[in-house]
Design a protein around this motif. Structure first.
Motif, mmCIF file in Angstrom:
data_model
loop_
_atom_site.group_PDB
_atom_site.id
_atom_site.type_symbol
_atom_site.label_atom_id
_atom_site.label_comp_id
_atom_site.label_asym_id
_atom_site.label_seq_id
_atom_site.Cartn_x
_atom_site.Cartn_y
_atom_site.Cartn_z
ATOM 1 N N VAL A 269 0.844 -1.204 0.000
ATOM 2 C CA VAL A 269 0.000 0.000 0.000
ATOM 3 C C VAL A 269 0.879 1.254 0.000
ATOM 4 C CG1 VAL A 269 -1.471 1.372 1.560
ATOM 5 C CG2 VAL A 269 -2.121 -0.970 0.956
ATOM 6 N N GLU A 270 1.915 1.258 0.839
ATOM 7 C CA GLU A 270 2.828 2.409 0.911
ATOM 8 C C GLU A 270 3.518 2.633 -0.436
ATOM 9 O OE1 GLU A 270 6.951 3.762 3.072
ATOM 10 O OE2 GLU A 270 5.660 2.391 4.186
ATOM 11 N N HIS A 271 3.941 1.535 -1.073
ATOM 12 C CA HIS A 271 4.599 1.634 -2.386
ATOM 13 C C HIS A 271 3.657 2.278 -3.401
ATOM 14 C CE1 HIS A 271 6.889 0.611 -5.939
ATOM 15 N NE2 HIS A 271 5.830 0.002 -6.434
ATOM 16 N N TRP A 272 2.407 1.812 -3.451
ATOM 17 C CA TRP A 272 1.441 2.378 -4.398
ATOM 18 C C TRP A 272 1.107 3.832 -4.072
ATOM 19 C CZ3 TRP A 272 -1.665 -2.755 -4.153
ATOM 20 C CH2 TRP A 272 -1.193 -3.641 -5.151
ATOM 21 N N LEU A 273 1.045 4.154 -2.780
ATOM 22 C CA LEU A 273 0.811 5.551 -2.390
ATOM 23 C C LEU A 273 1.951 6.443 -2.891
ATOM 24 C CD1 LEU A 273 -0.436 5.047 1.280
ATOM 25 C CD2 LEU A 273 -1.720 6.278 -0.473
ATOM 26 N N SER A 274 3.181 5.949 -2.773
ATOM 27 C CA SER A 274 4.346 6.751 -3.179
ATOM 28 C C SER A 274 4.402 6.938 -4.693
ATOM 29 C CB SER A 274 5.646 6.117 -2.672
ATOM 30 O OG SER A 274 5.899 4.912 -3.361
ATOM 31 N N LYS A 275 3.684 6.083 -5.430
ATOM 32 C CA LYS A 275 3.604 6.216 -6.897
ATOM 33 C C LYS A 275 2.278 6.862 -7.324
ATOM 34 C CE LYS A 275 7.346 3.641 -7.721
ATOM 35 N NZ LYS A 275 8.592 4.327 -8.018
ATOM 36 N N ARG A 276 1.465 7.267 -6.335
ATOM 37 C CA ARG A 276 0.132 7.851 -6.589
ATOM 38 C C ARG A 276 -0.794 6.898 -7.346
ATOM 39 N NH1 ARG A 276 0.208 13.515 -5.798
ATOM 40 N NH2 ARG A 276 2.277 14.398 -5.664
ATOM 41 N N LEU A 277 -0.695 5.603 -7.053
ATOM 42 C CA LEU A 277 -1.481 4.603 -7.783
ATOM 43 C C LEU A 277 -2.644 4.030 -6.970
ATOM 44 C CD1 LEU A 277 1.497 2.619 -9.383
ATOM 45 C CD2 LEU A 277 -0.100 4.141 -10.580
ATOM 46 N N LEU A 278 -2.670 4.308 -5.662
ATOM 47 C CA LEU A 278 -3.726 3.737 -4.823
ATOM 48 C C LEU A 278 -4.977 4.609 -4.872
ATOM 49 C CD1 LEU A 278 -4.195 1.391 -2.732
ATOM 50 C CD2 LEU A 278 -3.790 3.095 -0.982
ATOM 51 N N LYS A 279 -6.106 3.982 -5.149
ATOM 52 C CA LYS A 279 -7.373 4.727 -5.223
ATOM 53 C C LYS A 279 -8.209 4.569 -3.968
ATOM 54 C CE LYS A 279 -7.617 4.733 -10.223
ATOM 55 N NZ LYS A 279 -8.318 4.313 -11.430
ATOM 56 N N LYS A 280 -8.248 3.348 -3.437
ATOM 57 C CA LYS A 280 -8.989 3.140 -2.191
ATOM 58 C C LYS A 280 -8.567 1.853 -1.511
ATOM 59 C CE LYS A 280 -12.927 3.414 -4.506
ATOM 60 N NZ LYS A 280 -14.344 3.464 -4.868
ATOM 61 N N LEU A 281 -8.770 1.839 -0.200
ATOM 62 C CA LEU A 281 -8.566 0.641 0.614
ATOM 63 C C LEU A 281 -9.881 0.418 1.359
ATOM 64 C CD1 LEU A 281 -5.543 -0.321 2.807
ATOM 65 C CD2 LEU A 281 -7.805 -0.282 3.837
ATOM 66 N N ILE A 282 -10.358 -0.820 1.332
ATOM 67 C CA ILE A 282 -11.647 -1.130 1.968
ATOM 68 C C ILE A 282 -11.477 -2.309 2.912
ATOM 69 C CG2 ILE A 282 -14.040 -1.871 1.556
ATOM 70 C CD1 ILE A 282 -13.776 -0.480 -1.210
ATOM 71 N N LEU A 283 -11.957 -2.144 4.134
ATOM 72 C CA LEU A 283 -11.955 -3.224 5.110
ATOM 73 C C LEU A 283 -13.386 -3.747 5.191
ATOM 74 C CD1 LEU A 283 -10.262 -4.700 7.369
ATOM 75 C CD2 LEU A 283 -11.252 -3.061 8.953
#
Length: 199
Positions: free
Chosen positions: A71-85
């Motif tokens: 998740v951190e890696h994708w955040l640093s590449k601006r690729l994460l759109k959402k996380l759902i629990l």
């Protein structure tokens, strides 16, 4: 005090780390508040000026660590759109609750932003306090529940080999409560919870 004394530069990498940490404490708080694990599995830790609960279950840590690193890696590449629990009934597989964290990449020039780190941490604390307070309105989960984490990225993103595709795990006619929004100046996280009102 000059402005530079109270504001610090938050880099894209630093922002990704802060959001990852928020997800770690946020997920642990939800698992505790919703009774997914026994309460004596949790240790108290002091973070953001508040007391938080962290699960010491070895299997859970083994699950969360690589997940949040990705998740951190994708955040640093601006690729994460959402996380759902997602919380679901163990026996029927019915989805009972859906905690959604939508990521908005804030428009900035370059890779860093001037932002008061203390203010960001206060923002994280405020959202976690709301998660803790949510037990006041969420229905009691009377069946044994399991949880899953869904990740939404762009289509071009390559998934780790041991990850699997999933359905969206939607609820039928859910109640929805929007929690506070937090921002690092680079990433903005909108948090909401959907739940079945008639458990």
């Amino acid at each position: 005090m000059t402005e530079t004394a109270v504001r610090s530069n938050i880099t894209l990498k630093g922002s990704a780390q802060m959001i990852r940490e928020f997800f770690f404490y946020g997920i642990n708080s939800i698992l505790y508040q919703r009774g997914i694990y026994p309460s004596d599995n949790f240790d108290r830790v002091k973070q953001y000026g508040i007391t938080l609960l962290v699960n010491r279950d070895h299997k859970l840590q083994q699950f969360l660590k690589p997940l949040l690193e990705q998740v951190e890696h994708w955040l640093s590449k601006r690729l994460l759109k959402k996380l759902i629990l997602v919380l679901s009934d163990v026996s029927t597989k019915e989805v009972l609750e859906r905690w959604q964290f939508d990521i908005e990449n804030e428009a900035i020039d370059g890779e860093e932003t001037k932002q008061d780190e203390k203010k960001v941490k206060q923002g994280i604390a405020d959202v976690i306090k709301q998660i803790v307070a949510s037990v006041a309105f969420l229905p009691l989960l009377e069946t044994q529940c399991a949880f899953d984490v869904l990740i939404y990225t762009g289509k071009e993103v390559e998934m780790p080999e041991d990850w699997a595709d999933s359905s969206a795990c939607l609820l039928e006619n859910p109640e929805e409560v929007q929690l506070r929004c937090l921002s690092t100046g680079i990433h903005k996280v909108h948090t909401k919870v959907q739940y079945k009102a008639d458990l």
